[in-house]
Design an enzyme around this catalytic site. Sequence first.
Site, mmCIF file in Angstrom:
data_model
loop_
_atom_site.group_PDB
_atom_site.id
_atom_site.type_symbol
_atom_site.label_atom_id
_atom_site.label_comp_id
_atom_site.label_asym_id
_atom_site.label_seq_id
_atom_site.Cartn_x
_atom_site.Cartn_y
_atom_site.Cartn_z
ATOM 1 N N ARG A 218 -9.175 -11.444 -2.704
ATOM 2 C CA ARG A 218 -8.626 -11.826 -1.390
ATOM 3 C C ARG A 218 -8.254 -10.586 -0.599
ATOM 4 O O ARG A 218 -8.492 -10.514 0.610
ATOM 5 C CB ARG A 218 -7.432 -12.776 -1.573
ATOM 6 C CG ARG A 218 -7.074 -13.574 -0.324
ATOM 7 C CD ARG A 218 -6.101 -12.837 0.592
ATOM 8 N NE ARG A 218 -4.929 -12.455 -0.153
ATOM 9 C CZ ARG A 218 -4.338 -11.264 -0.054
ATOM 10 N NH1 ARG A 218 -4.783 -10.344 0.773
ATOM 11 N NH2 ARG A 218 -3.292 -10.981 -0.803
ATOM 12 N N SER B 210 7.354 1.733 4.065
ATOM 13 C CA SER B 210 7.966 0.691 4.884
ATOM 14 C C SER B 210 8.192 1.168 6.318
ATOM 15 O O SER B 210 8.375 0.356 7.217
ATOM 16 C CB SER B 210 9.303 0.262 4.268
ATOM 17 O OG SER B 210 9.079 -0.324 3.003
ATOM 18 N N GLY C 185 3.104 -19.858 -23.462
ATOM 19 C CA GLY C 185 3.445 -19.202 -24.723
ATOM 20 C C GLY C 185 2.639 -17.926 -24.910
ATOM 21 O O GLY C 185 2.331 -17.234 -23.937
ATOM 22 N N GLU D 54 1.871 -5.078 2.773
ATOM 23 C CA GLU D 54 1.941 -5.884 4.008
ATOM 24 C C GLU D 54 3.391 -6.208 4.354
ATOM 25 O O GLU D 54 3.704 -7.324 4.770
ATOM 26 C CB GLU D 54 1.136 -7.167 3.840
ATOM 27 C CG GLU D 54 -0.346 -6.932 3.816
ATOM 28 C CD GLU D 54 -0.889 -6.568 5.173
ATOM 29 O OE1 GLU D 54 -0.198 -6.792 6.183
ATOM 30 O OE2 GLU D 54 -2.006 -6.031 5.221
ATOM 31 N N THR E 3 7.171 -5.188 2.497
ATOM 32 C CA THR E 3 7.776 -5.663 1.250
ATOM 33 C C THR E 3 8.587 -6.922 1.547
ATOM 34 O O THR E 3 8.948 -7.191 2.697
ATOM 35 C CB THR E 3 8.716 -4.605 0.636
ATOM 36 O OG1 THR E 3 9.826 -4.432 1.525
ATOM 37 C CG2 THR E 3 8.013 -3.268 0.421
HETATM 38 C C1 LIG Z 1 -2.160 -2.368 -4.300
HETATM 39 C C2 LIG Z 1 -1.725 -1.900 -2.964
HETATM 40 C C3 LIG Z 1 -2.632 -1.876 -1.905
HETATM 41 C C4 LIG Z 1 -2.251 -1.382 -0.661
HETATM 42 N N1 LIG Z 1 -3.186 -1.337 0.360
HETATM 43 C C5 LIG Z 1 -2.857 -0.729 1.528
HETATM 44 C C6 LIG Z 1 -3.844 -0.528 2.541
HETATM 45 O O1 LIG Z 1 -4.988 -0.968 2.401
HETATM 46 N N2 LIG Z 1 -3.519 0.147 3.662
HETATM 47 C C7 LIG Z 1 -2.264 0.642 3.861
HETATM 48 O O2 LIG Z 1 -2.033 1.263 4.894
HETATM 49 N N3 LIG Z 1 -1.296 0.463 2.926
HETATM 50 C C8 LIG Z 1 -1.573 -0.197 1.764
HETATM 51 N N4 LIG Z 1 -0.593 -0.372 0.795
HETATM 52 C C9 LIG Z 1 0.724 0.224 0.999
HETATM 53 C C10 LIG Z 1 1.854 -0.770 1.190
HETATM 54 O O3 LIG Z 1 1.781 -1.369 2.450
HETATM 55 C C11 LIG Z 1 3.173 -0.019 0.970
HETATM 56 O O4 LIG Z 1 3.240 0.252 -0.406
HETATM 57 C C12 LIG Z 1 4.381 -0.798 1.416
HETATM 58 O O5 LIG Z 1 4.463 -0.797 2.815
HETATM 59 C C13 LIG Z 1 5.683 -0.258 0.844
HETATM 60 O O6 LIG Z 1 5.779 1.115 1.016
HETATM 61 P P1 LIG Z 1 6.219 2.068 -0.191
HETATM 62 O O7 LIG Z 1 5.394 1.730 -1.353
HETATM 63 O O8 LIG Z 1 6.206 3.447 0.299
HETATM 64 O O9 LIG Z 1 7.696 1.613 -0.529
HETATM 65 P P2 LIG Z 1 9.051 2.121 0.175
HETATM 66 O O10 LIG Z 1 8.951 1.941 1.645
HETATM 67 O O11 LIG Z 1 9.388 3.440 -0.357
HETATM 68 O O12 LIG Z 1 10.053 1.051 -0.379
HETATM 69 C C14 LIG Z 1 10.654 1.151 -1.689
HETATM 70 C C15 LIG Z 1 11.696 0.054 -1.813
HETATM 71 O O13 LIG Z 1 12.716 0.238 -0.822
HETATM 72 C C16 LIG Z 1 12.864 -0.912 -0.027
HETATM 73 N N5 LIG Z 1 13.199 -0.503 1.335
HETATM 74 C C17 LIG Z 1 12.502 0.311 2.166
HETATM 75 N N6 LIG Z 1 13.147 0.446 3.327
HETATM 76 C C18 LIG Z 1 14.278 -0.295 3.245
HETATM 77 C C19 LIG Z 1 15.363 -0.570 4.148
HETATM 78 N N7 LIG Z 1 15.426 -0.038 5.378
HETATM 79 N N8 LIG Z 1 16.350 -1.371 3.716
HETATM 80 C C20 LIG Z 1 16.308 -1.921 2.493
HETATM 81 N N9 LIG Z 1 15.337 -1.693 1.600
HETATM 82 C C21 LIG Z 1 14.311 -0.899 1.991
HETATM 83 C C22 LIG Z 1 11.534 -1.621 -0.124
HETATM 84 O O14 LIG Z 1 11.671 -2.999 0.130
HETATM 85 C C23 LIG Z 1 11.145 -1.338 -1.574
HETATM 86 O O15 LIG Z 1 11.804 -2.224 -2.416
HETATM 87 C C24 LIG Z 1 -0.930 -0.918 -0.457
HETATM 88 C C25 LIG Z 1 -0.020 -0.964 -1.511
HETATM 89 C C26 LIG Z 1 -0.392 -1.459 -2.747
HETATM 90 C C27 LIG Z 1 0.598 -1.499 -3.851
#
Ligand SMILES: Cc1cc2nc3c(=O)[nH]c(=O)nc-3n(C[C@H](O)[C@H](O)[C@H](O)COP(=O)(O)OP(=O)(O)OC[C@H]3O[C@@H](n4cnc5c(N)ncnc54)[C@H](O)[C@@H]3O)c2cc1C
Lengths: 249, 396
Positions: free
Chosen positions: B98, B146, B352, B376, B378
């Site tokens: 998907r 994020s 199980g 997309e 968190t």
């Molecule tokens: C398998 C996979 C495929 C992906 N594919 C794409 C893609 O095709 N293109 C693309 O551009 N990106 C892609 N991503 C990236 C994805 O969109 C990001 O991983 C996501 O936006 C979260 O960013 P981060 O991993 O840096 O986490 P962070 O932003 O570092 O967040 C870490 C934690 O902190 C929390 N957090 C962050 N800010 C706050 C706040 N202000 N207040 C409270 N809590 C907060 C978050 O909820 C999370 O729990 C992909 C990720 C994965 C895992």
Amino acid sequence: MKIAVCIRRVPDTTAKITIAGGGTAIDPAGVKFVINPYDEFAVEAAIALKEAAGAGETVTIALGDDSVQETIRTTLAMGIDRAVHLQGTGSADGLATARVLADHLRGGGYDLILFGKLAVDDYGQQVGPMVAELLELPCATAITALEVADGSATVEREIEGGTEVATCPLPAVLTCDKGLNTPRLPGLKGIMAAKKKPLEVVPVEAAAGQATIVSLALPPERPAGRIVGEGAAAVPALIEALTSEAKVL
Amino acid sequence: MAGSSEYTGVDFYDMDSLLSEEERAVRDTVRQWVTEALIPVIGPAYIEGRFPKELIAGMAELGLFGANLPEEYGCAGLNNVAYGLIMQELERGDSGIRSFASVQGALVMYPIHAFGSEEQKQYWLPRLASGEEIGCFGLTEPDFGSNPGGMITTARETADGWVLNGTKMWITNGSQATVAIVWAKTGAIDDPKSVRGFIVPTSTPGFTGKDQHGKLSLRASDTSELHLQDVHVPKDALLPHSGGMKSPLKCLTQARYGIAWGGVGAAMACYDEARRYAMNRVMFDRPIAATQLQQERLAEMLTEITKGQLLSLQLGRLKDRGTMTPQQVSLAKRNNVNMACEVAREARRLLGANGILIEYHSMRHLANLESVYTYEGTHDMHSLILGQEITGIAAY
Ligand SMILES: Cc1cc2nc3c(=O)[nH]c(=O)nc-3n(C[C@H](O)[C@H](O)[C@H](O)COP(=O)(O)OP(=O)(O)OC[C@H]3O[C@@H](n4cnc5c(N)ncnc54)[C@H](O)[C@@H]3O)c2cc1C
């Protein structure tokens, strides 16, 4: 080449069936209806023949109430060119249905008239051969291979312990069996195109048939299966069950 | 509800009666394709950690890529409910497959359609619809997840085009894509309004895509790091109507919309597996389905799935009406993906020991859904988006 495919709307084989009040028909409420699976082989054969020839016309023909139009559109989505809905009630009597179809097909200029070998709802296996008889055309039933060349059809049929190859001149009536081909899925563009293809509605009056259904009964409920274990570890339990419960060993 | 071995979906509230004949036909086609083409290959592909490329041609032939975009560009021209049903059925198979379709359609074809010139649309959309070109979407960076508006990838205008520099991370399809939609700042590094989108063929010198290894989730999907070092592209690589962070966010709204449906599909697969297993598994001389604990589990799953189905369908009707808001999408993505995580976990537990095997689907879905929960936006970020919608106060 002009090819007619006669199809029928039947309950999905995965549907849970209940029998309606009178005891002679199934209750359609909540049941998903689909194209008769054997008719799908006929549809695929028609489309593939036209594709291979690069020319011709394929037409779906279905007798039934208005709900059959959804099933007709499935065939248009797969690639059939146009359709005729013979609007009327189908009969449990194969001959009555065959007469309606033959009346419509007669004079239609079809080179091939294709059916499924049977409809999974009633297992009648009558309509295809009866239409052939009424139109005085050659007929081959339950075909598993088809080739059309130089105005004749060559078909294969699975018979006890072997394969029979038969040939007949066109026009001809053929009923299709599993193994003939792999029906294509209707693509999304096909589904969108289907509603724009011609679907002619022709009201028909089917004569009352002589054969009638007296009663329907569901098969006895099968007890639920059970998993005795996984992998090699399950073998002793399985042998035990097959020996002492099923008594097949 | 017991019955044959074939997957027939989950429809406790007769949702089918709320769908048009066409919508049902689309759903049925994709459902059958998933059963026949996807399910048989997904287990091994997942274990090997490889995207099953062999599925691309079949998906393209059915018309799954960008299926809600117009026919004049080689797309199927479906409404958004039918599009959502495609995502639901694909994710019934696997979130990674998907994801592939979401990226191709909502994150690559959509921005070209929404922000591209007529020439760009005519060149790229038919090629992406047919699978001849594979796209990826480069927004996230190592230090900006994020908060993508903080990105430090730059695009500098030259006499004959643009020069891009930067690193993108977590990019789905990145290593196998033939074209990337890259988001970069054309102005000051602290100016998110200067973010613009670029169509960058991945064969352009200076562009490299490398798979990220060691994933325990979404293993049947490629996730890659993109490096752009002095990547020169012509002037017409720019998506002329893109401007500011709202452009990539609009793409995300499209993809999140599909994910809201997808989550329900994954949950339906897990519930279906759990129900069948419970009926067949005999312990203490009776099927575990005969125990109150497992019945409660199944009742909870069915309830949450049914609620999720109603959410995504109404969201789709709003989208087709043109009134859907990004916040409404946040609510559905947040609820449905979290719901799917819960359903997958409960299904795995009901199974199980068998539940930890690849022969069953629930644990694969469970592991996948952790990615879907994170990407997309968190789950937390969608809470904050809704919080801002409710209170008028941004808490992020
Ligand atoms: C398998 C996979 C495929 C992906 N594919 C794409 C893609 O095709 N293109 C693309 O551009 N990106 C892609 N991503 C990236 C994805 O969109 C990001 O991983 C996501 O936006 C979260 O960013 P981060 O991993 O840096 O986490 P962070 O932003 O570092 O967040 C870490 C934690 O902190 C929390 N957090 C962050 N800010 C706050 C706040 N202000 N207040 C409270 N809590 C907060 C978050 O909820 C999370 O729990 C992909 C990720 C994965 C895992």
